[in-house]
Design a protein around this motif. Structure first.
Motif, PDB file in Angstrom:
ATOM      1  N   ILE A 148       0.987  -1.085  -0.300  1.00  0.00           N
ATOM      2  CA  ILE A 148      -0.265   0.078  -0.322  1.00  0.00           C
ATOM      3  C   ILE A 148       0.689   1.198   0.420  1.00  0.00           C
ATOM      4  CG2 ILE A 148      -1.724   1.396   1.353  1.00  0.00           C
ATOM      5  CD1 ILE A 148      -2.535  -1.467   2.169  1.00  0.00           C
ATOM      6  N   ASP A 149       0.477   2.319  -1.175  1.00  0.00           N
ATOM      7  CA  ASP A 149       1.287   3.663  -0.695  1.00  0.00           C
ATOM      8  C   ASP A 149       0.882   4.476  -1.795  1.00  0.00           C
ATOM      9  OD1 ASP A 149       3.673   4.919  -0.628  1.00  0.00           O
ATOM     10  OD2 ASP A 149       4.182   3.593  -2.510  1.00  0.00           O
ATOM     11  N   ARG A 150       1.455   5.506  -1.118  1.00  0.00           N
ATOM     12  CA  ARG A 150       0.554   6.690  -1.898  1.00  0.00           C
ATOM     13  C   ARG A 150       1.669   7.558  -2.785  1.00  0.00           C
ATOM     14  NH1 ARG A 150       0.492   5.971   3.550  1.00  0.00           N
ATOM     15  NH2 ARG A 150      -1.856   6.206   4.559  1.00  0.00           N
ATOM     16  N   SER A 151       1.376   8.301  -4.212  1.00  0.00           N
ATOM     17  CA  SER A 151       2.513   8.425  -5.057  1.00  0.00           C
ATOM     18  C   SER A 151       1.624   9.273  -6.109  1.00  0.00           C
ATOM     19  CB  SER A 151       2.732   7.561  -5.498  1.00  0.00           C
ATOM     20  OG  SER A 151       2.537   6.459  -6.476  1.00  0.00           O
ATOM     21  N   ALA A 152       2.188   9.617  -6.872  1.00  0.00           N
ATOM     22  CA  ALA A 152       1.773  10.416  -7.933  1.00  0.00           C
ATOM     23  C   ALA A 152       1.351   8.996  -8.907  1.00  0.00           C
ATOM     24  CB  ALA A 152       3.361  11.194  -8.997  1.00  0.00           C
ATOM     25  N   PRO A 153      -0.273   9.423  -9.739  1.00  0.00           N
ATOM     26  CA  PRO A 153      -0.103   8.223 -10.354  1.00  0.00           C
ATOM     27  C   PRO A 153       0.831   8.702 -11.952  1.00  0.00           C
ATOM     28  CG  PRO A 153      -1.727   9.852 -10.581  1.00  0.00           C
ATOM     29  CD  PRO A 153      -0.584  10.021 -10.168  1.00  0.00           C
ATOM     30  N   PRO A 154       0.501   6.906 -13.029  1.00  0.00           N
ATOM     31  CA  PRO A 154       0.868   7.452 -13.967  1.00  0.00           C
ATOM     32  C   PRO A 154      -0.126   7.669 -15.260  1.00  0.00           C
ATOM     33  CG  PRO A 154       0.931   4.802 -12.952  1.00  0.00           C
ATOM     34  CD  PRO A 154       0.099   5.655 -12.359  1.00  0.00           C
ATOM     35  N   LEU A 208      -8.796   8.962 -14.044  1.00  0.00           N
ATOM     36  CA  LEU A 208      -9.106   8.859 -13.295  1.00  0.00           C
ATOM     37  C   LEU A 208      -9.929  10.505 -13.108  1.00  0.00           C
ATOM     38  CD1 LEU A 208      -7.340   7.163 -10.186  1.00  0.00           C
ATOM     39  CD2 LEU A 208      -9.746   7.137 -10.823  1.00  0.00           C
ATOM     40  N   ARG A 209      -9.303  11.501 -14.350  1.00  0.00           N
ATOM     41  CA  ARG A 209      -9.730  13.345 -14.229  1.00  0.00           C
ATOM     42  C   ARG A 209      -8.750  13.678 -13.415  1.00  0.00           C
ATOM     43  NH1 ARG A 209     -15.966  12.409 -14.957  1.00  0.00           N
ATOM     44  NH2 ARG A 209     -16.379  10.517 -16.600  1.00  0.00           N
ATOM     45  N   LEU A 210      -7.914  13.399 -13.205  1.00  0.00           N
ATOM     46  CA  LEU A 210      -6.681  13.923 -12.022  1.00  0.00           C
ATOM     47  C   LEU A 210      -6.287  15.194 -12.097  1.00  0.00           C
ATOM     48  CD1 LEU A 210      -5.642  10.873  -9.532  1.00  0.00           C
ATOM     49  CD2 LEU A 210      -7.884  12.672  -9.241  1.00  0.00           C
ATOM     50  N   ALA A 211      -5.927  16.604 -11.331  1.00  0.00           N
ATOM     51  CA  ALA A 211      -4.788  17.382 -11.729  1.00  0.00           C
ATOM     52  C   ALA A 211      -3.549  17.485 -11.435  1.00  0.00           C
ATOM     53  CB  ALA A 211      -4.873  18.261 -10.776  1.00  0.00           C
ATOM     54  N   GLU A 212      -2.803  17.362 -12.420  1.00  0.00           N
ATOM     55  CA  GLU A 212      -1.322  17.164 -12.051  1.00  0.00           C
ATOM     56  C   GLU A 212      -0.523  17.385 -11.346  1.00  0.00           C
ATOM     57  OE1 GLU A 212       1.824  16.620 -14.904  1.00  0.00           O
ATOM     58  OE2 GLU A 212      -0.699  17.471 -15.381  1.00  0.00           O
ATOM     59  N   ASP A 213      -0.662  17.246 -10.136  1.00  0.00           N
ATOM     60  CA  ASP A 213      -0.042  17.550  -9.147  1.00  0.00           C
ATOM     61  C   ASP A 213      -1.245  16.960  -8.174  1.00  0.00           C
ATOM     62  OD1 ASP A 213      -2.288  19.306  -8.474  1.00  0.00           O
ATOM     63  OD2 ASP A 213      -0.939  20.392  -7.734  1.00  0.00           O
ATOM     64  N   ASP A 214      -1.893  15.647  -8.200  1.00  0.00           N
ATOM     65  CA  ASP A 214      -3.244  14.811  -7.523  1.00  0.00           C
ATOM     66  C   ASP A 214      -2.690  13.100  -7.146  1.00  0.00           C
ATOM     67  OD1 ASP A 214      -4.512  16.937  -7.159  1.00  0.00           O
ATOM     68  OD2 ASP A 214      -6.538  15.550  -8.598  1.00  0.00           O
ATOM     69  N   GLN A 215      -2.496  12.712  -6.000  1.00  0.00           N
ATOM     70  CA  GLN A 215      -1.884  11.425  -5.684  1.00  0.00           C
ATOM     71  C   GLN A 215      -3.289  10.920  -5.375  1.00  0.00           C
ATOM     72  OE1 GLN A 215       0.521  11.998  -2.065  1.00  0.00           O
ATOM     73  NE2 GLN A 215       2.532  12.103  -3.549  1.00  0.00           N
ATOM     74  N   VAL A 216      -2.716   9.577  -5.720  1.00  0.00           N
ATOM     75  CA  VAL A 216      -3.206   8.842  -5.534  1.00  0.00           C
ATOM     76  C   VAL A 216      -3.102   7.311  -4.205  1.00  0.00           C
ATOM     77  CG1 VAL A 216      -4.174   8.439  -8.068  1.00  0.00           C
ATOM     78  CG2 VAL A 216      -1.924   7.474  -6.822  1.00  0.00           C
ATOM     79  N   ALA A 217      -3.750   6.923  -4.417  1.00  0.00           N
ATOM     80  CA  ALA A 217      -3.809   5.532  -3.048  1.00  0.00           C
ATOM     81  C   ALA A 217      -3.624   4.324  -3.606  1.00  0.00           C
ATOM     82  CB  ALA A 217      -4.618   4.977  -2.571  1.00  0.00           C
ATOM     83  N   VAL A 218      -2.344   3.934  -3.522  1.00  0.00           N
ATOM     84  CA  VAL A 218      -2.078   2.227  -4.782  1.00  0.00           C
ATOM     85  C   VAL A 218      -1.877   0.873  -3.726  1.00  0.00           C
ATOM     86  CG1 VAL A 218      -0.296   1.301  -6.097  1.00  0.00           C
ATOM     87  CG2 VAL A 218      -0.490   3.906  -5.949  1.00  0.00           C
ATOM     88  N   ARG A 219      -3.093   0.301  -3.871  1.00  0.00           N
ATOM     89  CA  ARG A 219      -2.663  -1.286  -3.799  1.00  0.00           C
ATOM     90  C   ARG A 219      -2.557  -2.197  -4.569  1.00  0.00           C
ATOM     91  NH1 ARG A 219      -5.373  -2.116   1.165  1.00  0.00           N
ATOM     92  NH2 ARG A 219      -5.995  -4.521   0.398  1.00  0.00           N
ATOM     93  N   SER A 220      -1.215  -2.630  -4.149  1.00  0.00           N
ATOM     94  CA  SER A 220      -0.851  -4.084  -5.092  1.00  0.00           C
ATOM     95  C   SER A 220      -0.931  -5.097  -4.435  1.00  0.00           C
ATOM     96  CB  SER A 220       0.436  -4.073  -5.311  1.00  0.00           C
ATOM     97  OG  SER A 220       1.078  -4.758  -6.102  1.00  0.00           O
ATOM     98  N   ARG A 221      -1.192  -6.700  -5.029  1.00  0.00           N
ATOM     99  CA  ARG A 221      -1.809  -7.515  -4.492  1.00  0.00           C
ATOM    100  C   ARG A 221      -1.570  -9.275  -5.706  1.00  0.00           C
ATOM    101  NH1 ARG A 221      -5.639  -4.183  -6.088  1.00  0.00           N
ATOM    102  NH2 ARG A 221      -7.498  -4.884  -6.348  1.00  0.00           N
TER     103      ARG A 221
END
Length: 258
Positions: free
Chosen positions: A121-127, A134-147
């Motif tokens: 689980i992480d918080r980062s800038a999205p690809p 996700l229609r996000l702004a340039e500086d928005d971050q996302v929650a990332v869940r890998s499993r």
């Protein structure tokens, strides 16, 4: 099992003819899922060819994903896909209300034991492609869940979910255990009632990391399913990038004719 003989007048090389004979035996049901193929030594004797020729024939079937090699035991006809993924049912609310995430519901139907590991689980800038979906702004971050998902202790899928950080922060989505019903149940708990999903399906060869995590033999492809989830307001709330071991899945779509 009838294997036939090499036709020296045939323009195909002997290894290709042997591979065709073995493939036909699998298609006819002479060799069933889980059955062991004749060894290189047995093929060499039967066809009177060099051992390398027999090895090339088996490698051709391995590259197609029809057979798998088990160290010290031999080469076996691949077992059928353990999971049938019915897109029209897997995200039904009834599963979330029953406390089941999509994969658990599918595994239960397939009669296999599901498991999840390698949770990160992480918080980062999205690809860039995720930001656009996700229609996000340039500086928005996302929650990332890998499993990683397993069926009967066999890894079959690696999934990475990206969610707008404000939707996930402070919820069980940021925990290893998201609770009954998974990510989508937590989104609906927060008022983001899901309306529909859009999926894009492609196929390719795996990266070295994907091959390692999914324990794939050389030449086995993967299916890539990129899904975007939308709530009833039409807002995209999650993008899930899933890499599936192709032989492990049947993707089924029930499409109305209207």
């Amino acid at each position: 099992m009838q294997l036939g003989d090499i036709n020296r007048q045939d323009g195909r090389p002997p290894s290709r003819q042997i591979a065709d004979h073995l493939r036909s035996a699998i298609d006819r049901g002479d060799l069933l899922p889980g059955d062991r193929l004749p060894s290189e030594a047995e093929l060499t004797r039967h066809y009177s060819v060099a051992r390398m020729t027999a090895r090339q024939a088996i490698q051709e079937l391995r590259s197609e994903g029809r057979v798998v090699a088990e160290h010290g035991r031999g080469v076996f006809v691949r077992m059928p896909a353990p999971v049938r993924r019915l897109a029209s049912d897997r995200f039904a609310r009834k599963h979330r209300e029953a406390g089941q995430a999509a994969f658990l519901a599918e595994a239960e139907k397939a009669g296999v034991h599901p498991a999840v590991d390698q949770i990160e689980i992480d918080r980062s800038a999205p690809p860039a492609d995720v930001r656009e979906r996700l229609r996000l702004a340039e500086d928005d971050q996302v929650a990332v869940r890998s499993r990683r998902y397993l069926a009967d202790d066999r890894p079959i899928e690696v999934a990475t979910s990206f969610l707008p950080l404000p939707l996930a922060e402070g919820t069980a989505i940021m925990e290893a255990d998201t609770g009954p019903g998974g990510i989508y149940a937590r989104l609906e708990d927060a008022g983001h009632v899901l309306d529909h999903f859009v999926e894009e399906v492609t196929a390719r060869m795996p990266t070295a990391d994907e091959r390692r995590r999914l324990e794939l033999a050389d030449g086995v492809p993967v299916l890539v399913v990129v899904r975007t989830a939308y709530d009833t307001a039409g807002v995209p709330v999650e993008v899930c990038d899933t890499v599936k071991a192709a032989p492990a899945y049947v993707l089924e779509y029930d499409i109305p004719a209207r």
